[in-house]
Design a protein around this motif. Sequence first.
Motif, short mmCIF file in Angstrom:
data_model
loop_
_atom_site.label_atom_id
_atom_site.label_comp_id
_atom_site.label_asym_id
_atom_site.label_seq_id
_atom_site.Cartn_x
_atom_site.Cartn_y
_atom_site.Cartn_z
N PRO A 66 13.36 21.48 -11.30
CA PRO A 66 13.84 21.32 -12.69
C PRO A 66 13.92 19.86 -13.13
O PRO A 66 13.74 19.56 -14.30
CB PRO A 66 15.22 21.99 -12.65
N ASP A 67 14.15 18.93 -12.19
CA ASP A 67 14.23 17.50 -12.54
C ASP A 67 12.90 16.94 -13.03
O ASP A 67 12.85 15.86 -13.62
CB ASP A 67 14.60 16.66 -11.30
N GLN A 68 11.83 17.65 -12.70
CA GLN A 68 10.50 17.16 -13.11
C GLN A 68 10.10 17.71 -14.48
O GLN A 68 8.98 17.51 -14.91
CB GLN A 68 9.45 17.60 -12.08
N TYR A 80 3.96 13.16 -27.39
CA TYR A 80 4.33 11.83 -27.92
C TYR A 80 5.13 11.05 -26.89
O TYR A 80 4.88 9.87 -26.64
CB TYR A 80 5.13 12.00 -29.22
N ASN A 81 6.11 11.73 -26.26
CA ASN A 81 6.89 11.07 -25.21
C ASN A 81 5.97 10.55 -24.11
O ASN A 81 6.13 9.43 -23.62
CB ASN A 81 7.88 12.04 -24.58
N ALA A 82 5.01 11.39 -23.70
CA ALA A 82 4.10 11.00 -22.62
C ALA A 82 3.31 9.76 -23.03
O ALA A 82 3.18 8.80 -22.25
CB ALA A 82 3.16 12.15 -22.27
N ALA A 83 2.81 9.76 -24.27
CA ALA A 83 2.02 8.61 -24.74
C ALA A 83 2.88 7.34 -24.75
O ALA A 83 2.44 6.27 -24.34
CB ALA A 83 1.46 8.89 -26.14
N GLN A 84 4.12 7.48 -25.19
CA GLN A 84 4.98 6.31 -25.30
C GLN A 84 5.35 5.73 -23.93
O GLN A 84 5.46 4.52 -23.78
CB GLN A 84 6.25 6.65 -26.09
N VAL A 85 5.55 6.59 -22.95
CA VAL A 85 5.96 6.04 -21.64
C VAL A 85 4.77 5.60 -20.79
O VAL A 85 4.92 4.74 -19.92
CB VAL A 85 6.89 6.98 -20.84
N ARG A 203 -0.93 13.04 -10.46
CA ARG A 203 -1.28 12.19 -11.60
C ARG A 203 -1.44 13.01 -12.89
O ARG A 203 -2.05 12.55 -13.84
CB ARG A 203 -2.52 11.35 -11.31
N THR A 204 -0.88 14.23 -12.87
CA THR A 204 -1.02 15.08 -14.07
C THR A 204 0.32 15.31 -14.75
O THR A 204 1.34 15.54 -14.09
CB THR A 204 -1.62 16.45 -13.67
N VAL A 230 7.68 9.89 -13.91
CA VAL A 230 7.25 10.03 -15.31
C VAL A 230 8.25 10.89 -16.07
O VAL A 230 8.65 10.57 -17.19
CB VAL A 230 5.83 10.63 -15.39
N ALA A 231 8.68 11.99 -15.44
CA ALA A 231 9.65 12.88 -16.10
C ALA A 231 10.93 12.11 -16.43
O ALA A 231 11.48 12.25 -17.51
CB ALA A 231 9.95 14.08 -15.20
N LYS A 232 11.37 11.27 -15.50
CA LYS A 232 12.60 10.49 -15.74
C LYS A 232 12.40 9.53 -16.91
O LYS A 232 13.27 9.38 -17.76
CB LYS A 232 12.98 9.70 -14.49
N ALA A 233 11.24 8.88 -16.94
CA ALA A 233 10.97 7.94 -18.04
C ALA A 233 10.92 8.69 -19.37
O ALA A 233 11.46 8.22 -20.38
CB ALA A 233 9.65 7.21 -17.78
N MET A 234 10.31 9.87 -19.38
CA MET A 234 10.22 10.64 -20.62
C MET A 234 11.61 11.10 -21.07
O MET A 234 11.93 11.08 -22.26
CB MET A 234 9.29 11.86 -20.44
#
Length: 366
Positions: A66-68, A80-85, A203-204, A230-234
């Motif tokens: 769930p943390d991911q 959008y979140n993915a692009a920004q981070v 990497r996905t 990546v999930a944490k950054a998003m």
Amino acid sequence: MKAEGKDVISFGAGEPDFNTPAEIITAAKEALDSGKTKYTPSAGIKELREAIAAKLQRENGLTYSPDQIVASCGAKHSLYNAAQVLFNPGDEVILIAPYWMTYADQIKLAGAIPVVVHTTPESGFVPTYEQLQSAISPKTKAIMLNSPSNPSGALLPRQTLKEIGALAIKHDFWIISDEIYERLIYGEKFESIASLGKEVYERTITIGGCSKSYAMTGWRLGFAAAPLVVAKAMSNFQDQVTSNPTSFVQYGAVAAFNLPATSVEAMRAEFEARRDLIVRLLSEIPGFKIHPPKGAFYAFPDVTGALKPGETDLDLTSYLLEEALVAVVPGSVFEAPGHIRLSYATSRQNIEKGVGRIREALEKRA
Ligand SMILES: Cc1ncc(COP(=O)(O)O)c(C=O)c1O
């Protein structure tokens, strides 16, 4: 034009014309009645992230904790979140045309540069290995995938997914896989690129949501499943922008992701019947060439054979709106001039009437 009382038939909308299933509505109502109206964790309630993780395991063979997982206000927000981070100014991001125009704008909003690989109906809108390879440079940060595709309905075959995975590993870039139409697929099996092996998974960023599968466009609930960092950054990014997606919507989404795949089968089957109908009717129009879509709910005929000298797909869509009272989307907005997009998320009756009108309007001027 509709407001003026004109009988316009629209093939424009990118949303199912069905109601949200009753179980989902009940769950959201119960959440409201029981006071689930406060802030939640920014990435979403644990129950929702667990339900998404269970769905990804059950249906996609993907193991995420769930943390991911980060729930957001629609898949568009997750993208959008993915692009920004992930993207920095000057980074290059590969897009496969025809593509949903939001990708190009979100890449640019992050200061990055879209690098477009063009595909054709003859190749089933599937890029070749050589095309993909030649789009890569030392600045390549990611590739955006959307299979089944809006607007073409194309499905990337396993071999192409493998090639993309191998290239991403070799050249060290991210894969953002928008799988929002995964349930709306006709006669083939859907496969998530992240399921192709550990190195691809790492990497996905897998993007999904409720809008298309459960007829929940207005609810605004999407998700990203990604490597933990990546999930944490998003999640941190979202924390400063919108905070959580609407609390009671999340409870409705828990019910949605817990539904068995068979529960939306009637909706998928109806889309398949509409697809068969629209493909048949469009293929009967002189000058139209249609590559049958394998998923989503869009038909994307090549209309170059029906254009007058000097006419563009934009001119044709204006002509069809004025003359036939039929709204379609020009292919140019998806970087595929010479095409038009028709959403078949509308009744069979409208499909017959609307495509009939297109045919008559074109015959009239022939
Ligand atoms: C390819 C694609 N991805 C994402 C979305 C947006 O989905 P959501 O409603 O979850 O933001 C759409 C909507 O049209 C779409 O076509």
